[in-house]
Motif scaffolding. Structure first.
Motif, mmCIF file in Angstrom:
data_model
loop_
_atom_site.group_PDB
_atom_site.id
_atom_site.type_symbol
_atom_site.label_atom_id
_atom_site.label_comp_id
_atom_site.label_asym_id
_atom_site.label_seq_id
_atom_site.Cartn_x
_atom_site.Cartn_y
_atom_site.Cartn_z
ATOM 1 N N CYS A 188 0.843 -1.195 0.000
ATOM 2 C CA CYS A 188 0.000 0.000 0.000
ATOM 3 C C CYS A 188 0.881 1.249 0.000
ATOM 4 O O CYS A 188 1.768 1.386 0.840
ATOM 5 C CB CYS A 188 -0.927 0.024 1.202
ATOM 6 S SG CYS A 188 -1.956 1.509 1.235
ATOM 7 N N CYS A 248 -0.427 3.580 3.453
ATOM 8 C CA CYS A 248 -0.151 3.160 4.831
ATOM 9 C C CYS A 248 1.087 2.280 4.940
ATOM 10 O O CYS A 248 1.556 1.997 6.037
ATOM 11 C CB CYS A 248 -1.354 2.430 5.426
ATOM 12 S SG CYS A 248 -1.624 0.774 4.755
ATOM 13 N N CYS A 259 -4.598 -0.065 -0.444
ATOM 14 C CA CYS A 259 -5.293 -1.204 0.158
ATOM 15 C C CYS A 259 -6.732 -0.830 0.506
ATOM 16 O O CYS A 259 -7.131 0.314 0.352
ATOM 17 C CB CYS A 259 -4.550 -1.658 1.406
ATOM 18 S SG CYS A 259 -4.741 -0.561 2.802
ATOM 19 N N CYS A 270 -7.240 2.163 2.642
ATOM 20 C CA CYS A 270 -6.710 3.441 2.141
ATOM 21 C C CYS A 270 -7.355 3.889 0.838
ATOM 22 O O CYS A 270 -7.249 5.057 0.470
ATOM 23 C CB CYS A 270 -5.205 3.350 1.977
ATOM 24 S SG CYS A 270 -4.360 3.010 3.535
HETATM 25 ZN ZN ZN Z 1 -3.020 0.687 3.184
#
Ligand code: ZN
Ligand code: MN
Ligand code: MN
Ligand code: ZN
Lengths: 149, 149
Positions: free
Chosen positions: B102, B105, B138, B141
DNA sequence: GCCTGATTGCAACAGGGTTGCATTTGCGGC
DNA sequence: GCCGCAAATGCAACCCTGTTGCAATCAGGC
């Protein structure tokens, strides 16, 4: 593949609503002439030689930051964990195929015939890049290939 | 998947003809309990908490070096360019499939269904690892996934 | 148990990258 | 063209990850 004239580069900056400054133009020009992704240190050296003299270390970092932020450049990590910068337009040309990284000499070879597969992801995930990295020994470094030559 | 008892770990070291020392056992134990690859800093923290108290920074680096050298552990670079260490036996379990990173994050997700393709290489090249890395956002996110929740 | 090379701990260092702050500059508005 | 101000530059100092030197300690073969 654009022409990368000073005017073209300036236009790119304006299009990205980023101020056109000498340092930025010089860095862009340097990146557009580079055969591959350059580290901060390599850029610093090359700029120091070119007319206009050296650029401050920190200024160079900040110029690179601005290019990353506006999308004109991207960075990757090399095997030592050092950032390497390159123009997004150049990188795009390598996005579709895999790359071979030699674990001994560090050299990188394009594997044009190995195409990135479509990502199959869990729901909610969004893919932006798929990168295939093959690691091993290149011709010059593998015993089979040519080290014995 | 071995049991990772202290005795088992000691045996691993002896099998690799590496001296069995408290620091090495503690680091191995820590790595064997970890859910994913740990940075030097993370290891340092966890060791400081466990009984036996903290380990010297440099000693930890050298313990990790010895584990790399004898093949018990491996390291990779994370997105920030920091080394992450993990047991080779654990890594092997992830070698066959792709991983999602990701970009917001930093989280990593296994994509078990994406299997590494066979490398097709120029003659003389030798492949040892093929790694597929998918980058994007992800579930938590991506706007689609759940950030709006 | 002794001996010796390997390992540990501490201090100092290296290199890439970042932050703070005063000065200068691009550029939109007049 | 000139003003003004936010943005960009330069310089100094700093942070973090990782490494090197060296003396003190320890593992493990004998
Ligand atoms: Zn993420
Ligand atoms: Mn390529
Ligand atoms: Mn996995
Ligand atoms: Zn090679």
């Amino acid at each position: 593949m654009p022409e990368f004239t000073p005017d073209f580069l300036a236009a790119q900056l304006r299009a990205a609503s980023v101020k056109v400054t000498r340092p930025r133009l010089r860095v862009l020009a340097c990146l557009s002439r580079a055969a591959s992704a350059l580290t901060h240190g390599e850029l610093e050296e090359r700029l120091a030689e070119g007319e206009g003299g050296g650029l401050d270390r920190v200024t160079l970092y900040r110029v690179l930051d601005s290019l990353l932020e506006c999308g004109l450049a991207e960075r990757t990590l090399d095997a030592r964990g050092v950032y390497r910068f390159l123009l997004s337009s150049i990188r795009a040309a390598h996005a579709a195929h895999a790359h071979f990284h030699c674990q001994r000499c560090g050299g990188i070879t394009c594997l044009e015939q190995m195409v990135a597969p479509v990502a199959t992801l869990p729901t909610g995930f969004v893919a932006r890049q798929v990168e295939i990295e093959v690691r091993g020994l290149c011709v010059n470094c593998s015993p089979v290939g040519g080290a014995a030559r």
